[in-house]
Design an enzyme around this catalytic site. Structure first.
Site, PDB file in Angstrom:
ATOM      1  N   CYS A  78     100.619  75.268  39.156  1.00  9.11           N
ATOM      2  CA  CYS A  78      99.193  74.909  39.254  1.00  9.11           C
ATOM      3  C   CYS A  78      98.982  73.468  38.806  1.00  9.11           C
ATOM      4  CB  CYS A  78      98.352  75.824  38.391  1.00  9.11           C
ATOM      5  SG  CYS A  78      96.658  75.212  38.205  1.00  9.11           S
ATOM      6  N   ILE A  79      98.337  72.694  39.662  1.00 10.45           N
ATOM      7  CA  ILE A  79      98.191  71.260  39.371  1.00 10.45           C
ATOM      8  C   ILE A  79      97.288  71.009  38.171  1.00 10.45           C
ATOM      9  CG2 ILE A  79      96.327  70.939  41.066  1.00 10.45           C
ATOM     10  CD1 ILE A  79      97.648  68.129  41.576  1.00 10.45           C
TER      11      ILE A  79
END
Lengths: 130, 136
Positions: A78-79
């Site tokens: 997840c960025i």
């Protein structure tokens, strides 16, 4: 059966990533499909390429990378969670003006939509964490 | 399992600031709204403190993200279950919970409460009906 795995805890501190890895391995051996492995919360730290665990211990990141190569696993970090914790790939480091990157090439950075889509596409979404 | 739309339930069990789970769970919830799925939230155990009234984080230096829950109605997320035993065990009532609302498009956009009190036993049955349960 088609699984998406969600890993919410970091390596070594917590067994979540090890358990997920063992599950993925066993499921693949039995002919099941892993649609995606999504790393969230402190789980994003599993993607570091810079960890140096003792030689007589498992290397969690390399274990995932090897399994991913054998089975073409889609491993997504997840960025938003990654940025908070200083986990960057080369592209992102360039974009953010940072002088280093640390994400292993077996993993890719993307958004939370990939987790939701993983839940939609898979027959089961399994969470590994507290 | 019905084609197309799945039932997603996000179960929040932890207090809002001691760990990052509450904040990062809310981020997933907001993203999930873009996928046109059936989304519900549950607050139980210490998770009910996430939507407690009058949160003030000034002294702790943490970001007070509780106003973001008020936006859930605008994202068409209007099934917010609060487990009644968890309230009672902590000496709280529904009066201590934020007034989360949505506008009902099937009822001339009347403003309605999104908060649904639910017992532990009812919650177990409701979980059983879900396609995807993500808890933290």
């Amino acid at each position: 059966m088609k699984f998406t795995l969600l890993i919410n805890e970091g390596p070594y501190q917590h067994q979540a990533s090890d358990t997920a890895y063992q599950f993925a391995k066993a499921a693949l051996e039995k002919g099941h499909e892993i649609y995606r492995v999504f790393f969230y919360n402190d789980g994003v730290n599993n993607a570091t390429r810079l960890a140096i665990p003792p030689q007589d211990d498992r290397n969690i990141t390399e274990n995932w990378a090897t399994l991913a190569k054998e089975h073409e696993l889609d491993m997504v970090v997840c960025i938003a969670a990654a940025q908070r914790r200083g986990m960057l790939d080369a592209d992102e480091a360039g974009r953010q003006g940072k002088d280093a990157d640390n994400i292993h090439p077996a993993f890719r950075i993307s958004g939370l939509g990939q987790l939701v889509e993983g839940g939609i596409q898979a027959d089961r979404l399994l969470t590994f964490g507290d | 399992m019905s084609e197309g739309i799945k039932k997603f339930m996000f179960v929040n069990t932890k207090a809002p600031y001691g760990t990052v789970y509450a904040l990062e769970s809310l981020e997933v919830v907001l993203i999930s709204a873009a996928f046109d799925q059936s989304v519900s939230l549950v607050f139980c155990d210490d998770g009910i403190f996430q939507i407690a009234n009058n949160q003030n984080t000034e002294a702790s230096g943490m970001k007070n993200f509780s106003p973001a829950y008020k936006a859930l109605g605008d994202y068409d997320i209007n099934k917010i279950y609060v487990e009644t035993e968890s309230l009672e065990e902590r000496g709280l009532t529904l009066d201590n919970i934020m007034a989360l609302t949505y506008e009902d498009e099937d009822d001339d956009w009347a403003e309605k409460s999104s908060i649904i009190p639910i017992t532990r036993a009812e919650l177990a049955d409701l979980m059983d009906e879900q396609d995807v349960v993500i808890s933290s």
